[in-house]
Design an enzyme around this catalytic site. Structure first.
Site, short mmCIF file in Angstrom:
data_model
loop_
_atom_site.label_atom_id
_atom_site.label_comp_id
_atom_site.label_asym_id
_atom_site.label_seq_id
_atom_site.Cartn_x
_atom_site.Cartn_y
_atom_site.Cartn_z
N ASP A 87 10.12 -4.58 2.10
CA ASP A 87 9.43 -3.43 2.68
C ASP A 87 9.57 -3.49 4.21
OD1 ASP A 87 7.78 -1.16 2.58
OD2 ASP A 87 5.96 -2.36 2.83
N ASN A 259 4.17 4.13 -1.91
CA ASN A 259 3.83 2.79 -1.39
C ASN A 259 2.33 2.62 -1.19
OD1 ASN A 259 6.60 2.66 -1.14
ND2 ASN A 259 6.52 1.69 0.87
N SER A 262 -2.80 -0.93 1.49
CA SER A 262 -4.20 -0.98 1.95
C SER A 262 -5.19 -0.98 0.79
CB SER A 262 -4.50 0.21 2.86
OG SER A 262 -3.70 0.14 4.02
P1 13P Z 1 -0.91 2.06 2.98
O1 13P Z 1 -1.33 1.41 4.25
O2 13P Z 1 -1.37 3.49 2.91
O3 13P Z 1 -1.30 1.30 1.77
O4 13P Z 1 0.70 2.13 3.00
C1 13P Z 1 1.46 1.01 2.61
C2 13P Z 1 2.91 1.16 2.88
O5 13P Z 1 3.43 2.20 3.20
C3 13P Z 1 3.72 -0.06 2.72
O6 13P Z 1 5.04 0.15 3.07
O1 G3H Z 2 3.63 -0.86 5.57
C1 G3H Z 2 3.68 -2.08 5.54
C2 G3H Z 2 2.76 -2.97 4.85
O2 G3H Z 2 1.46 -2.53 4.89
C3 G3H Z 2 3.01 -4.41 5.22
O3 G3H Z 2 2.11 -4.95 6.11
O4 G3H Z 2 3.49 -6.59 7.45
O5 G3H Z 2 1.00 -6.83 7.27
O6 G3H Z 2 2.47 -7.32 5.32
P1 G3H Z 2 2.27 -6.51 6.58
ZN ZN Z 3 5.27 1.55 4.73
#
Ligand code: 13P
Ligand code: G3H
Ligand code: ZN
Length: 314
Positions: A87, A259, A262
């Site tokens: 990601d 995705n 949160s």
């Molecule tokens: P949220 O913060 O809305 O859960 O989005 C997560 C996300 O886009 C991870 O790539």
């Molecule tokens: O959009 C990205 C995710 O919420 C990843 O967050 O880098 O803190 O794992 P993180």
């Molecule tokens: Zn994201």
């Protein structure tokens, strides 16, 4: 390692099936055994394909060897349709590292760069990934909010439909993350538009009808977890997310991957806060991690059944 050694699949077929079927596949972020257990058991309970998403910082947190051990522990079979996805990879090196570890899918996020730089980097990643049968997501347009230490923006820009068509053609990517008004993190009311821009989404669909689209920043930010967190000592006062009805509508469009990070973070934190506050004698971490897995599993099941899949698709 090759991703097939873990029983994983790339995301090409799962997203194409979602495109044709009018539903979306969930991508849930994980960073330890507890998050992974919750996600995989929810996918198995609902017989849903699932994308296990690890950010660069999550990989760093787990460490390569621990991550590989966790992947072996899933005992996935290709018929379950489980993908392991990077990601928000920010560099070619990060994507190569993930592919060489055994990821079946990568996101190259060069959305903060110029259009031409974004195309160049996304194309380089696609060339390397495709040689390994790994699927590639890239992003055009900018979401608000903090993703990780590399991606923090205060100014969003919607995806331009004409640019999206040119971008996909010149990069050879498999799916495209678009900006239509969502934002990362649990404070979406400050940074997210009240209504997602379905008009822009429609124009993008017209320009690139065969390309699976991706929606980041799609957490609901469930009130029940905010209430628990705030009751038991937390202070997430202005948190709020994207409403359920809009997300259900999104899942029926060409957005094939949604995705969520949160919502699981909030579920985890709510369970831990509640357990520690209600029983001050607790000191065995399993006493609060078991409820955390339960809350996260319930959240994943809820999101899959109420948000990603229309009922008749399950
Ligand atoms: P949220 O913060 O809305 O859960 O989005 C997560 C996300 O886009 C991870 O790539
Ligand atoms: O959009 C990205 C995710 O919420 C990843 O967050 O880098 O803190 O794992 P993180
Ligand atoms: Zn994201």
């Amino acid at each position: 390692m090759k991703f097939s050694d873990f029983g994983f699949v790339n995301t090409n077929n799962m997203l194409k099936n979602a495109l044709v079927g009018g539903y979306a596949v969930p991508a849930f972020n994980f960073y330890n055994m507890e998050t992974l257990t919750a996600i995989v058991s929810a996918a198995r309970k609902t017989h849903s394909p699932v994308i296990l998403a690890a950010s660069e910082s999550a990989i760093q947190y787990m460490g390569d060897d621990m991550l590989l051990g966790l992947m072996t522990g899933i005992c996935a079979s290709p018929s379950e349709q489980i993908a392991l996805h990077l990601d928000h990879g920010h560099t070619l090196d990060a994507c190569i590292h993930a592919i060489d570890l055994g990821f079946s899918s990568v996101m190259i996020d060069a959305s903060n760069k110029s259009f031409e730089e974004n195309i160049k980097l996304s194309h380089e990643v696609a060339k390397y990934a495709h040689r390994h049968n790994v699927s590639v997501e890239a992003e055009l347009g900018i979401l608000n909010g903090i993703e990780d230490k590399n991606t923090k923006s205060t100014k969003s820009s919607y995806t331009d439909p004409d640019a999206a068509a040119e971008f996909v053609k010149r990069t050879g990517i498999d799916s495209l993350a678009i900006a239509i008004g969502t934002s990362h993190g649990p404070y979406k009311c400050k940074t997210t538009d009240d209504k997602l821009r379905f008009d822009i989404l429609k124009q993008i669909e017209k320009k690139i009808p065969d390309v699976p689209l991706v929606l980041h920043g799609a957490s609901n930010v469930h009130q029940k977890f905010l209430d628990i967190i705030n009751t038991y000592g937390g202070k997430l006062k202005d948190a709020c997310g994207i409403d359920q009805a809009q997300l259900r509508r999104v899942a029926k469009t060409n957005i094939c991957k949604i995705n969520v990070d949160s919502d699981l973070r909030l579920a985890f934190t709510a369970a831990v806060r509640k357990t520690l506050k209600t029983d001050a004698g607790v000191f065995n971490p399993r006493d609060y991690l078991v409820p955390a897995i339960k809350y996260m599993t319930e959240t994943c099941v809820y999101e899959i059944t109420h948000k990603m899949y229309s009922k008749d698709k399950i």
